[in-house]
Design an enzyme around this catalytic site. Sequence first.
Site, PDB file in Angstrom:
ATOM      1  N   TYR A  91     -15.146 -11.018  -1.285  1.00 57.76           N
ATOM      2  CA  TYR A  91     -16.098  -9.970  -1.551  1.00 57.76           C
ATOM      3  C   TYR A  91     -17.405 -10.199  -2.511  1.00 57.76           C
ATOM      4  CZ  TYR A  91     -12.454  -6.990   0.759  1.00 57.76           C
ATOM      5  OH  TYR A  91     -11.772  -6.602   1.508  1.00 57.76           O
ATOM      6  N   ASP A 101      -6.578  -2.471  -8.062  1.00 67.69           N
ATOM      7  CA  ASP A 101      -7.238  -2.921  -6.844  1.00 67.69           C
ATOM      8  C   ASP A 101      -7.475  -4.572  -6.998  1.00 67.69           C
ATOM      9  OD1 ASP A 101      -8.282  -1.690  -4.135  1.00 67.69           O
ATOM     10  OD2 ASP A 101      -9.593  -3.470  -4.595  1.00 67.69           O
ATOM     11  N   ARG A 107       0.512  -1.239   0.121  1.00 66.63           N
ATOM     12  CA  ARG A 107      -0.020   0.051  -0.014  1.00 66.63           C
ATOM     13  C   ARG A 107       0.811   1.401  -0.132  1.00 66.63           C
ATOM     14  NH1 ARG A 107      -5.741  -0.104   0.850  1.00 66.63           N
ATOM     15  NH2 ARG A 107      -6.327  -2.273   0.431  1.00 66.63           N
TER      16      ARG A 107
HETATM   17  O1  CP3 Z   1       0.341   0.420  -3.034  1.00 69.43           O
HETATM   18  C1  CP3 Z   1      -0.231  -0.656  -3.307  1.00 69.43           C
HETATM   19  O2  CP3 Z   1      -0.006  -1.608  -2.562  1.00 69.43           O
HETATM   20  C2  CP3 Z   1      -0.840  -0.842  -4.777  1.00 69.43           C
HETATM   21  C3  CP3 Z   1      -2.224  -0.446  -4.744  1.00 69.43           C
HETATM   22  C4  CP3 Z   1      -3.332  -1.558  -3.903  1.00 69.43           C
HETATM   23  C5  CP3 Z   1      -4.494  -1.062  -3.398  1.00 69.43           C
HETATM   24  N1  CP3 Z   1      -5.331  -1.717  -3.337  1.00 69.43           N
HETATM   25  C6  CP3 Z   1      -4.915   0.435  -3.844  1.00 69.43           C
HETATM   26  C7  CP3 Z   1      -6.124   0.951  -2.923  1.00 69.43           C
HETATM   27  C8  CP3 Z   1      -3.226  -2.834  -3.629  1.00 69.43           C
HETATM   28  C9  CP3 Z   1      -2.015  -3.925  -3.860  1.00 69.43           C
HETATM   29  C10 CP3 Z   1      -4.535  -3.081  -3.223  1.00 69.43           C
HETATM   30  C11 CP3 Z   1      -4.612  -4.344  -2.594  1.00 69.43           C
HETATM   31  C12 CP3 Z   1      -6.132  -4.698  -2.046  1.00 69.43           C
HETATM   32  N2  CP3 Z   1      -7.492  -4.140  -2.078  1.00 69.43           N
HETATM   33  C13 CP3 Z   1      -6.560  -5.804  -1.061  1.00 69.43           C
HETATM   34  C14 CP3 Z   1      -5.345  -6.413  -0.539  1.00 69.43           C
HETATM   35  C15 CP3 Z   1      -4.480  -6.073   0.425  1.00 69.43           C
HETATM   36  C16 CP3 Z   1      -4.834  -5.850   1.799  1.00 69.43           C
HETATM   37  O3  CP3 Z   1      -4.942  -4.662   2.210  1.00 69.43           O
HETATM   38  O4  CP3 Z   1      -5.143  -6.823   2.699  1.00 69.43           O
HETATM   39  C17 CP3 Z   1      -7.726  -5.612  -0.513  1.00 69.43           C
HETATM   40  C18 CP3 Z   1      -8.248  -6.516   0.557  1.00 69.43           C
HETATM   41  C19 CP3 Z   1      -8.496  -4.694  -1.308  1.00 69.43           C
HETATM   42  C20 CP3 Z   1      -9.675  -4.034  -1.340  1.00 69.43           C
HETATM   43  C21 CP3 Z   1     -10.065  -2.928  -1.036  1.00 69.43           C
HETATM   44  N3  CP3 Z   1      -9.494  -1.770  -1.652  1.00 69.43           N
HETATM   45  C22 CP3 Z   1     -10.559  -2.222   0.263  1.00 69.43           C
HETATM   46  C23 CP3 Z   1     -10.971  -3.026   1.258  1.00 69.43           C
HETATM   47  C24 CP3 Z   1     -10.530  -0.634   0.173  1.00 69.43           C
HETATM   48  C25 CP3 Z   1     -10.927   0.113   1.203  1.00 69.43           C
HETATM   49  C26 CP3 Z   1     -10.271   0.259   2.267  1.00 69.43           C
HETATM   50  C27 CP3 Z   1      -9.263   1.151   2.267  1.00 69.43           C
HETATM   51  O5  CP3 Z   1      -8.123   0.929   2.423  1.00 69.43           O
HETATM   52  O6  CP3 Z   1      -9.440   2.369   2.014  1.00 69.43           O
HETATM   53  C28 CP3 Z   1      -9.680  -0.507  -1.083  1.00 69.43           C
HETATM   54  C29 CP3 Z   1      -9.473   0.762  -1.479  1.00 69.43           C
HETATM   55  C30 CP3 Z   1      -8.177   1.177  -1.897  1.00 69.43           C
HETATM   56  N4  CP3 Z   1      -7.172   0.368  -2.714  1.00 69.43           N
HETATM   57  C31 CP3 Z   1      -7.338   2.437  -1.570  1.00 69.43           C
HETATM   58  C32 CP3 Z   1      -6.142   2.007  -2.174  1.00 69.43           C
HETATM   59  C33 CP3 Z   1      -5.056   3.344  -2.493  1.00 69.43           C
HETATM   60  C34 CP3 Z   1      -7.938   3.588  -0.984  1.00 69.43           C
HETATM   61  C35 CP3 Z   1      -9.023   4.232  -1.984  1.00 69.43           C
HETATM   62  C36 CP3 Z   1      -8.822   5.749  -1.810  1.00 69.43           C
HETATM   63  O7  CP3 Z   1      -7.695   6.108  -2.276  1.00 69.43           O
HETATM   64  O8  CP3 Z   1      -9.750   6.329  -1.271  1.00 69.43           O
END
Ligand code: CP3
Length: 343
Positions: free
Chosen positions: A154, A76, A26
């Site tokens: 999901y 994502d 992340r």
């Molecule tokens: O930098 C990185 O790692 C690359 C980008 C990346 C994102 N999501 C961007 C993101 C990666 C590798 C993921 C993987 C992801 N997404 C996972 C597996 C990793 C983990 O955290 O367990 C999961 C379960 C998701 C699903 C997901 N996406 C959720 C549950 C959420 C909301 C919760 C949160 O963190 O806000 C997201 C949104 C998300 N994915 C954001 C980012 C940068 C935040 C959105 C924003 O910018 O508002």
Amino acid sequence: MELKNDLFLRAHRGEPIERYPVWLMRQAGRILPEYRAVRSKLSGFKELVETPEYAAEVTIQPVDLLDVDAAIIFSDILVVPEAMGLPYEMIEHKGPWFEKTIRSEEQLNLLDQNINVEERLAYVLEALKITKRELNGRVPLIGFAGAPWTIFCYMVEGRGSKTFSESRKLLYTNPVLAHELLSRITDVTIQYLKSQLVAGADALQLFDSWAGILGKEQYTEFGLKYIAKIVDSLSEAPLTVFSKGAIASLQDLAHLNCTTLGLDWNMSISETRQLVGESKTLQGNLDPCVLYGSDVVIEKETIKLLNSFESRRHIVNLGHGVYPDIDPKKVKVFIKTVKNYEI
Ligand code: CP3
């Protein structure tokens, strides 16, 4: 394109390294004001994910600003269910949301079959190509996907959950349906990861964020079985399996045909090393909350982690994604400590 810094790839393969490589799950995201600036120009998260030029820009930001040893493509895991016919929305402060869910045969039959993965996920592949070009060989580029079990969670639940009880319920009430859905996710994921390699990814990671909510036997049947199928189809690539919380299954994870296992902060580096020997690289596993501590605390905890390594087959990372309110200065202290450590 010759890589100028290939430490991360050498560590995956167990080749000699002069120091441990480091990056953060992340890292491309909300911790960086520069990310938030790009994001605020757009309608939201999805537009960022679906616009390859912007996705490439925020992928490269942590390489410029944090000096990490690898870039991870900004995307994502939820793009896969969407490609299968289950669109998602990302709701501000709430997280992912799906209008449709899969809990019955009728709903499963509504999913699109025989999809053209390269066409439906062309925006991710394009982002990889642009990023690869713009990185200009500075560091390797990581592609990724969710592991089938986490994607299943999901698709069944339709949103995040603490227990994912609808998903676990289905394993008891309709295991045939569960296996059918997991198989379909697996097939799409294999095609997707293969295309990511063609588009320029140097390494891959499978995120099984919800592995830890299954008991050992169920994780073997509904989780590992499908992960094994994926890694067997991609055995040429450096690949990390990150099964968060799957402590009871570490022995089985050690037998997967992948180069690297990702560990969360509850998993012991030395106990895992005993289980896997030198057959795997271990990635992780600093508690993300360490980065709320003072610089002194961060240095101390990071050195403690590095001192616990009994082998050179390590990639340093957190035990899960960096929390969005962490100060990037603290991330830099962590990275600097790893880079200055003599092995
Ligand atoms: O930098 C990185 O790692 C690359 C980008 C990346 C994102 N999501 C961007 C993101 C990666 C590798 C993921 C993987 C992801 N997404 C996972 C597996 C990793 C983990 O955290 O367990 C999961 C379960 C998701 C699903 C997901 N996406 C959720 C549950 C959420 C909301 C919760 C949160 O963190 O806000 C997201 C949104 C998300 N994915 C954001 C980012 C940068 C935040 C959105 C924003 O910018 O508002």
